[in-house]
Scaffold this active site. Structure first.
Site, PDB file in Angstrom:
ATOM      1  N   ASP A   1     -24.597 -11.612 -37.234  1.00  0.00           N
ATOM      2  CA  ASP A   1     -23.636 -10.956 -36.354  1.00  0.00           C
ATOM      3  C   ASP A   1     -23.462  -9.473 -36.657  1.00  0.00           C
ATOM      4  OD1 ASP A   1     -21.353 -11.019 -34.400  1.00  0.00           O
ATOM      5  OD2 ASP A   1     -20.229 -10.517 -36.210  1.00  0.00           O
TER       6      ASP A   1
ATOM      7  N   ASP B   1     -22.721  -9.071 -42.225  1.00  0.00           N
ATOM      8  CA  ASP B   1     -22.624 -10.331 -42.960  1.00  0.00           C
ATOM      9  C   ASP B   1     -23.790 -11.240 -42.584  1.00  0.00           C
ATOM     10  OD1 ASP B   1     -22.022 -11.077 -40.372  1.00  0.00           O
ATOM     11  OD2 ASP B   1     -19.898 -11.436 -40.737  1.00  0.00           O
TER      12      ASP B   1
ATOM     13  N   TYR C   1     -12.106 -14.179 -36.289  1.00  0.00           N
ATOM     14  CA  TYR C   1     -13.213 -13.245 -36.083  1.00  0.00           C
ATOM     15  C   TYR C   1     -13.489 -12.965 -34.607  1.00  0.00           C
ATOM     16  CZ  TYR C   1     -13.706 -14.055 -41.018  1.00  0.00           C
ATOM     17  OH  TYR C   1     -13.433 -14.133 -42.359  1.00  0.00           O
TER      18      TYR C   1
ATOM     19  N   GLU D   1     -19.232  -0.701 -39.996  1.00  0.00           N
ATOM     20  CA  GLU D   1     -19.996  -1.938 -39.847  1.00  0.00           C
ATOM     21  C   GLU D   1     -20.644  -1.997 -38.468  1.00  0.00           C
ATOM     22  OE1 GLU D   1     -19.727  -6.675 -40.887  1.00  0.00           O
ATOM     23  OE2 GLU D   1     -17.855  -5.614 -40.450  1.00  0.00           O
TER      24      GLU D   1
END
Length: 519
Positions: free
Chosen positions: A99, A102, A250, A492
């Site tokens: 994703d 991670d 999430y 990220e």
């Protein structure tokens, strides 16, 4: 006297020629400014090359994110990983893409990634091909759709997640070295998740169009799964993040109505079946369409995308273009466009001082890039259908205005911003060096486990591996960016960010008309 007159006439001719040449040059400059946008390199060769170069870089992040046994691996610091995913249920769920930074496979945003990537290929495949990126795009798409097919072993069963997010985020390790358990989460008739099932149906329907002429058997298989999943999503309605609370941290869903309309719209494009058109324009449109209220296109909300996708039908399909509901979709799509145009009376104030659309602090670049992609599409629909203008509260705007807005967002991402930094990793001379990405942050020869890898998160050294093509989260509202590996809010990257930036750049590679039908 005569001699003097000759000389004077010769000089006069020279002066006249110089004046004419200067005037012609001025006319050319004015023409270029008018058509390219004063102060910008719009539609110029240099601009198009820039977007083509950026596209080649952006496409590489899909390879960075691949899970499973890698084929023709192009990323030197990546290797095989998660090859046993799904084995506890005798399924091969090894493929798909991680994703973000991670090692989770969250199917809701991953399916959205596949849908948007399919859309980009369908609209701008020729532009991709022109810069050698069509085949990589199709390969990346198939890497996801192969996985999604395997996630759907029965009509009313769909696996929607691989990995335990809490356990996964307690580790800092390379995907090749991870040893933590990889549990599976599924939706089914008793535990429904309409938005994930519908988004997966949309992805498979859109992808079936991409592969229709190249691999008809594969395309038919995708379409079969799309139809089954749409029926499952509609028949067993329920919000997946309510029925499976652990996913809400999430990717919490704000509702499934938009996904149902989105999936029906893609199935209509893929099949031409009236049943899907009626679904998208009938009572479900009344329930979920939210007409007249512009929204932001994202992994969670597909309404703006649906409105633009069905506007395509309104522009190019005269058989159904008079549908009142279809016109409501188009009218709302235009309201979205009017909100994006900076000089429109209804322009959104949600933007930075430099003009970047800015909605959320976390992953700020998702919305401006996705919005810019829709703007390019709508601009090209107008051009192809010879629609000269649209109206925003009495003011008229052209396809060129929409394209200029889209370029402004792309240019910001590529370095035309107060930080003078590209937010696309690997593009330009200055880009983030401390991307929040496990694999990029750990040397390939490091011998680490779940816990020992944390020292690399805290290291003051730049990432040893470049996550080429990553679109990071982006700037704060005050247009600052803190390049720190611990700054996951800004630093990220996500795979679905890659989908929208690839789509946007593909639309900007060159100016050309779009196909009037995907089939």
């Amino acid at each position: 006297m005569g001699e003097k007159s000759k000389k004077g006439g010769w000089c006069g001719w020279i002066i006249a020629l110089v004046v004419v040449a200067a005037a012609a040059g001025a006319i050319v400059v004015l023409f270029m400014k008018k058509h390219n946008g004063s102060g910008s390199d719009a539609a110029s060769g240099a601009s198009e090359k820039k977007y083509g170069d950026a596209l080649k870089i952006a496409m590489q992040f899909f390879d960075v994110q691949k899970s499973g046994k890698l084929v023709n691996n192009k990323i030197s610091w990546r290797g095989d990983s998660a090859v046993k995913d799904g084995s506890q249920e005798k399924l091969d769920l090894s493929q798909g893409m991680y994703d973000a930074g991670d090692h989770m496979k969250f199917n809701f945003p991953m399916a959205y990634t596949a849908t948007v990537l399919s859309w980009a290929i369908l609209e701008y495949g020729n532009q991709m091909k022109g810069v050698g990126q069509l085949e990589p795009a199709e390969d990346s798409l198939k890497w996801i759709t192969d996985y999604l097919i395997n996630c759907h072993p029965k009509d009313d069963v769909l696996y929607i997640q691989v990995g335990d997010a809490d356990a996964d985020h307690k580790c800092w390790d390379r995907p090749e070295d991870m040893t933590e358990a990889r549990p599976l989460i599924q939706i089914n008739a008793s535990t429904p998740g309409t938005e994930v099932a519908a988004e997966t149906a949309a992805a498979m329907a859109a992808a079936s169009l991409v592969f229709k002429s190249k691999n008809s058997a594969y395309s038919s298989n995708l379409l079969k799964h799309a139809k089954q999943l749409f029926t499952f999503a509609d028949k067993h309605r329920g919000t997946y993040s309510e029925n499976i609370p652990e996913v809400a941290t999430y990717y919490n869903s704000t509702g499934y109505g938009d996904e149902l309309l989105w999936a029906a719209s893609w199935l209509y494009h893929a099949t031409g079946d009236q049943i899907y058109f009626d679904y998208a324009t009938g009572k479900n449109a009344d329930s979920f369409g939210n007409f007249g209220n512009p929204t932001w296109f994202s992994w969670d909300n597909k309404l703006a995308g649906t409105q633009v996708l069905l506007s395509r039908v309104s522009f190019f399909n005269s058989k159904v273009s008079n549908s009142d509901t279809l016109q409501q979709y188009k009218k709302t799509a235009e309201a979205v466009m009017c909100g994006l145009l900076p000089k429109s009376p209804t322009a959104t104030s949600s933007r930075t001082d430099s003009g970047l659309i800015w909605i959320t602090e976390w992953n700020a670049l998702q919305h401006p890039v996705a919005s810019a992609f829709l703007a390019v599409l709508y601009s090209d629909y107008m051009l192809t259908s010879k629609t000269d203008k649209m109206t925003c509260d009495g003011n008229e705007y052209t396809p060129s205005d929409l394209r200029k807005f889209a370029m402004s967002q792309a240019n910001y991402v590529l370095g035309d911003n107060p930080a003078k930094m590209s937010y696309l990793v690997g593009y330009g001379d200055k880009y983030p060096q401390y991307v929040h990405h496990r694999g990029a942050s750990i040397p390939t020869d490091a011998n680490t486990n779940c816990k020992e890898g944390w020292k690399y998160l805290d290291s003051t050294e730049p990432n040893p591996n470049v996550a080429t093509g990553a679109l990071v989260g982006g700037p704060f509202l005050n247009e600052t960016y803190i390049d720190s590996r611990n700054n996951s809010v800004q630093g990220e990257p996500t795979t679905y960010n890659s989908a929208v930036v690839v789509a946007l750049l593909s639309g900007l590679v060159s100016t050309s008309s779009v196909v009037q039908s995907f089939t």
